[in-house]
Design a protein around this motif. Sequence first.
Motif, PDB file in Angstrom:
ATOM      1  N   LYS A  15      -7.682  -7.974   7.341  1.00  0.00           N
ATOM      2  CA  LYS A  15      -7.370  -7.127   8.496  1.00  0.00           C
ATOM      3  C   LYS A  15      -7.880  -5.703   8.306  1.00  0.00           C
ATOM      4  CE  LYS A  15      -3.141  -9.486  10.046  1.00  0.00           C
ATOM      5  NZ  LYS A  15      -1.665  -9.335  10.182  1.00  0.00           N
ATOM      6  N   LYS A  16      -7.921  -5.245   7.050  1.00  0.00           N
ATOM      7  CA  LYS A  16      -8.268  -3.857   6.769  1.00  0.00           C
ATOM      8  C   LYS A  16      -9.760  -3.651   6.535  1.00  0.00           C
ATOM      9  CE  LYS A  16      -3.769  -2.704   4.699  1.00  0.00           C
ATOM     10  NZ  LYS A  16      -3.471  -1.425   5.331  1.00  0.00           N
TER      11      LYS A  16
ATOM     12  N   THR B 230      -4.635  -5.961  -1.358  1.00  0.00           N
ATOM     13  CA  THR B 230      -4.869  -5.673   0.057  1.00  0.00           C
ATOM     14  C   THR B 230      -6.280  -5.158   0.319  1.00  0.00           C
ATOM     15  OG1 THR B 230      -3.920  -3.459  -0.227  1.00  0.00           O
ATOM     16  CG2 THR B 230      -2.434  -5.199   0.515  1.00  0.00           C
TER      17      THR B 230
ATOM     18  N   MET C 180      -3.960  -9.359   4.553  1.00  0.00           N
ATOM     19  CA  MET C 180      -3.968  -7.903   4.750  1.00  0.00           C
ATOM     20  C   MET C 180      -5.355  -7.332   4.452  1.00  0.00           C
ATOM     21  SD  MET C 180      -0.960  -6.835   5.751  1.00  0.00           S
ATOM     22  CE  MET C 180      -0.912  -5.099   5.299  1.00  0.00           C
TER      23      MET C 180
ATOM     24  N   ARG D 113     -13.060  -2.555  -0.337  1.00  0.00           N
ATOM     25  CA  ARG D 113     -13.696  -1.718   0.688  1.00  0.00           C
ATOM     26  C   ARG D 113     -14.569  -0.634   0.050  1.00  0.00           C
ATOM     27  NH1 ARG D 113      -8.482  -2.592   2.635  1.00  0.00           N
ATOM     28  NH2 ARG D 113      -7.700  -0.511   2.129  1.00  0.00           N
TER      29      ARG D 113
ATOM     30  N   ARG E 243      -8.201  -2.579  -1.064  1.00  0.00           N
ATOM     31  CA  ARG E 243      -8.644  -1.181  -1.133  1.00  0.00           C
ATOM     32  C   ARG E 243      -9.897  -1.027  -2.011  1.00  0.00           C
ATOM     33  NH1 ARG E 243      -4.369   3.110  -0.884  1.00  0.00           N
ATOM     34  NH2 ARG E 243      -3.199   1.536  -1.975  1.00  0.00           N
TER      35      ARG E 243
ATOM     36  N   ASP F 202       0.816  -1.223   0.000  1.00  0.00           N
ATOM     37  CA  ASP F 202       0.000   0.000   0.000  1.00  0.00           C
ATOM     38  C   ASP F 202       0.845   1.266   0.000  1.00  0.00           C
ATOM     39  OD1 ASP F 202      -2.400  -1.290  -0.152  1.00  0.00           O
ATOM     40  OD2 ASP F 202      -2.813  -1.234   1.987  1.00  0.00           O
TER      41      ASP F 202
END
Length: 286
Positions: A91-92, A60, A88, A65, A62, A26
Motif C-alpha cells: 500500500k505504501k 512495512t 502495508m 522504498r 520503508r 511505523d
Amino acid sequence: MNAADEFSLEPARVGASFDRAAKDYDAAAFLQKEVGERLLERLDLMANVPTRVLDVGCGTGRPTRELQRRYPEAEIIGADLAPAMLRMAAKKQPWFAHWFDKRARFVCAEASQLPFADASCDLIYASLILQWCEDLDATLLEWRRLLKPHGLLLFSTLGPDTLKELRAAWSAVDGYNHVNRFLDMHDVGDALIRAGFVEPVMDVEHITLTYSDATGLMRDLKSIGAHNVTAGRRRGLMGRGRLRAFSAAYEQFRDQGRLPATYEVVYGTAWAPKFMPLDALQGRGV
C-alpha cells in the motif's frame, strides 16, 4: 528445559506477532527506522550498481522504498514472514513506482527459506531481522546461496547488551526469560565465514531510547511485534502485582528523570566470493 530450548523461536509465532503489529508498527518503530537509515548510508561507499535487490524482513517497506529510490533501474523484492506487513508495504509504494511500472515485488517467506534461484541477487539488505532467525547458520547459508559472485550482504542485528535494563528488572521479579537471546558480534562474524562469505566487516554502536515509565517501553515493544515470544516465556496473563514489581525494579536505572532502554546494534557487510563453486549451491528456487 535447557537454555537452548528456553530461547528457541518458532517462525509461526514470530510471524503472528509481527502480523498483529503491522497497523501500529511505523508509529512505534523509532529504533528500526534509525538503524535502517544508518545501514542504508553504507551503500554510499559501494561502487557496484545492483540489478536485483532483496530486502529481507522488509516489514512495512520503508527500506524497500529507499532502495527503489537509490536503484531505480533495479528489480526490488521485499520478503517478510508477516502477511499483514507485506500488505502495508504494498500500500505504501511510492507514486513514481506505480506511474513508471517500477513497483517492488513482495513475497511472504522465512528468511532462511527464500523462494529464489541460486546466485540471483546482487545485493541483500537485511536490517534487524537476523536476531529473529532461529538458525543463524542456516539463514546465512541461504543468503549466501542467493548472492551472485561478488554480491553484497548488508545487515544489522542486535547484540547481547540489548535491553539489558529490561532483562535485569524482570530477573528481580521471576525466573522466566523476558528478552530474546542476542548473539555477540564475533559469533556472527564466525558464522559468516562458515557460510562462505568473504571480507566480512562489522562494527557496533549503542543506541539508547528513553521513557517516562517502564510500561511505555513495554507498550512500544508490543506495538512493533518485538515482545517476548521465546519458548521459555511465562504463560498466561500478566498480573498487576508482577507489573508493579517489574516497574519498581526498573526504577534503579532512572537517570535525569528518564528510564533508558539500551540497544547494542551490530552492523555488517560481507561479500560472496568472486568465483562460486557449482557444488556449493543448493539448486533451489526459481
